[in-house]
Design a protein around this motif. Structure first.
Motif, PDB file in Angstrom:
ATOM      1  N   ILE A  57     -20.401-115.746  51.413  1.00 22.60           N
ATOM      2  CA  ILE A  57     -19.081-115.029  51.813  1.00 22.60           C
ATOM      3  C   ILE A  57     -18.012-115.957  51.137  1.00 22.60           C
ATOM      4  CG2 ILE A  57     -17.817-114.589  53.837  1.00 22.60           C
ATOM      5  CD1 ILE A  57     -20.237-114.063  55.339  1.00 22.60           C
ATOM      6  N   GLN A  94     -18.639-106.914  49.312  1.00 25.31           N
ATOM      7  CA  GLN A  94     -19.232-105.896  49.719  1.00 25.31           C
ATOM      8  C   GLN A  94     -20.830-106.133  49.406  1.00 25.31           C
ATOM      9  OE1 GLN A  94     -18.616-103.189  51.559  1.00 25.31           O
ATOM     10  NE2 GLN A  94     -20.615-102.320  51.312  1.00 25.31           N
ATOM     11  N   LYS A 130     -22.271-108.476  51.658  1.00 25.80           N
ATOM     12  CA  LYS A 130     -22.576-107.457  53.160  1.00 25.80           C
ATOM     13  C   LYS A 130     -23.928-106.770  53.154  1.00 25.80           C
ATOM     14  CE  LYS A 130     -20.295-104.549  56.563  1.00 25.80           C
ATOM     15  NZ  LYS A 130     -19.005-103.375  56.393  1.00 25.80           N
ATOM     16  N   GLN A 165     -21.271-110.739  60.287  1.00 23.35           N
ATOM     17  CA  GLN A 165     -20.110-109.678  60.511  1.00 23.35           C
ATOM     18  C   GLN A 165     -18.732-110.149  60.425  1.00 23.35           C
ATOM     19  OE1 GLN A 165     -20.514-106.364  59.675  1.00 23.35           O
ATOM     20  NE2 GLN A 165     -18.375-106.252  59.853  1.00 23.35           N
ATOM     21  N   ILE A 211     -17.589-111.965  57.564  1.00 23.72           N
ATOM     22  CA  ILE A 211     -17.246-110.896  56.414  1.00 23.72           C
ATOM     23  C   ILE A 211     -15.812-110.435  56.875  1.00 23.72           C
ATOM     24  CG2 ILE A 211     -17.748-108.678  55.553  1.00 23.72           C
ATOM     25  CD1 ILE A 211     -20.696-109.439  55.728  1.00 23.72           C
TER      26      ILE A 211
END
Length: 354
Positions: free
Chosen positions: A18, A28, A31, A71, A74
């Motif tokens: 990240i 992206q 992710k 999450q 991110i």
């Protein structure tokens, strides 16, 4: 124990990936790698089959906590990247307020508009009203109310655009005068000018057009004489063409005036000596006029024994062509920017003189 260690390693690697993502597309990809349907976190669920029923709930909670932690990281990284992008954009697109501004191109009044307004201003100052009418007119007001019955041969002087037997595109602005007189119920005084477009079936060439502009004037009151008309036209000529202009009246014929005269103005270019503008005559024809025919007054309900009047009509197109040295009437209607831009300079000079 093995599963906890795997989760810890997965989290550490996710944090590294990240932080190393330097744009939105790279983030992206991270992710998808960890949180996608086939991602690493979803892959942890394969160990559920090896756990007892008592261990499964706790393990599921740990996987969900790991998912949420990744999450959150991110989302934080997205905010950092968005701020960095904004700062770079502001840095690269910084406006130097000390630079000269871009000039906005300004237009200018059309030469016909300038000419019409100049004439209107003069007559407003003399106490006239500006009255406009219909461009699609009844035959009665366009001809018959102006002493031109259906059999009158003078109708051939104006080749018309008829829509029906009783309606047509007006061939002059005189119907406005006829309607105005009718509305006054035989009571004067009347002092009006009528500007507007008119239409005739004419060939389109350098000096003719099927559509052009016209301004007509009308005065009806008690004891109006030809000398009043002459004085008004002298003032108009000097306003349009210069203070030293003179006019001359030549006998002519118009069905709605009697007597009728053509009006010439002394040439503003050669001062009467003769040149290409006046065709070596020293005079330029500018308009037609005359005393209002008694029949016109009577048809509108005026007592021709008590009232008299004068009328005149001129074409702003012709006046503008003379004033500005325009050789082709079609320039007025083609919207050619190269032609119109010339009058910005004319307008600027006018403002400087003021």
């Amino acid at each position: 124990m093995v599963q906890n260690e795997e989760m810890s390693q997965l989290k550490q690697q996710a944090l590294v990936d990240i932080n190393e993502a330097h744009d939105a597309q790279a983030l992206q990809n991270v992710k998808v790698k960890y949180l996608g349907k086939k991602g690493s976190v979803s892959g942890l669920m394969k160990h559920m089959k090896d756990l007892s029923n008592e261990e499964k709930p706790a393990y599921g909670q740990q996987v969900n906590a790991l998912r949420q932690a990744i999450q959150d990281e991110i989302v934080s990284r997205e905010e950092v990247l968005a701020n960095e992008q904004l700062e770079a954009q502001l840095r690269d697109e910084k406006i130097d307020v000390t630079l000269p501004s871009r000039q906005i191109a300004l237009g200018a009044k059309h030469p016909l508009t300038r000419t019409i307004e100049e004439i209107e201003d003069l007559f407003l100052g003399l106490g006239y009203e500006i009255v406009e009418g219909y461009e699609v007119e009844q035959d009665h007001y366009n001809f018959e109310a102006l002493n031109l019955p259906k059999s009158h041969p003078a109708r051939d002087m104006q080749d018309s655009f008829y829509i029906t037997e009783e309606t047509l595109m007006r061939t002059h602005t005189s119907p406005v005068q006829a309607r105005t007189l009718e509305q006054r119920n035989g009571q004067g005084p009347v002092k009006i000018i009528c500007p507007g477009k008119v239409y005739r079936r004419d060939s389109d060439d350098a000096t003719h057009s099927h559509q052009f502009t016209q301004i007509e004037g009308l005065v009806v009151a008690e004891d109006i004489k030809m000398s009043d008309l002459k004085g008004t036209l002298e003032l108009l000529a000097r306003e349009l063409f210069g203070a030293d202009r003179e006019i001359r009246l030549r006998p002519s014929y118009f069905p709605f005036t009697e007597p009728s005269v053509e009006v010439d103005v002394s040439c503003f270019k050669c001062k009467g000596k003769g040149c290409n503008v006046c065709k070596q005559t020293g005079w330029i024809e500018v308009l037609g006029s005359g005393m209002v025919h008694p029949n016109v007054l009577e048809m509108a309900g005026f007592d021709s024994q008590r009232y008299s009047g004068f009328a005149f009509g001129l074409g702003p197109d012709r006046i503008a062509m003379l004033k500005y040295g325009i050789e082709d009437i079609r320039h007025f209607y083609t919207s050619d920017v190269r032609f119109l831009e010339q009058f910005k300079a004319v307008e600027d000079r006018g403002e400087e003189e003021c």
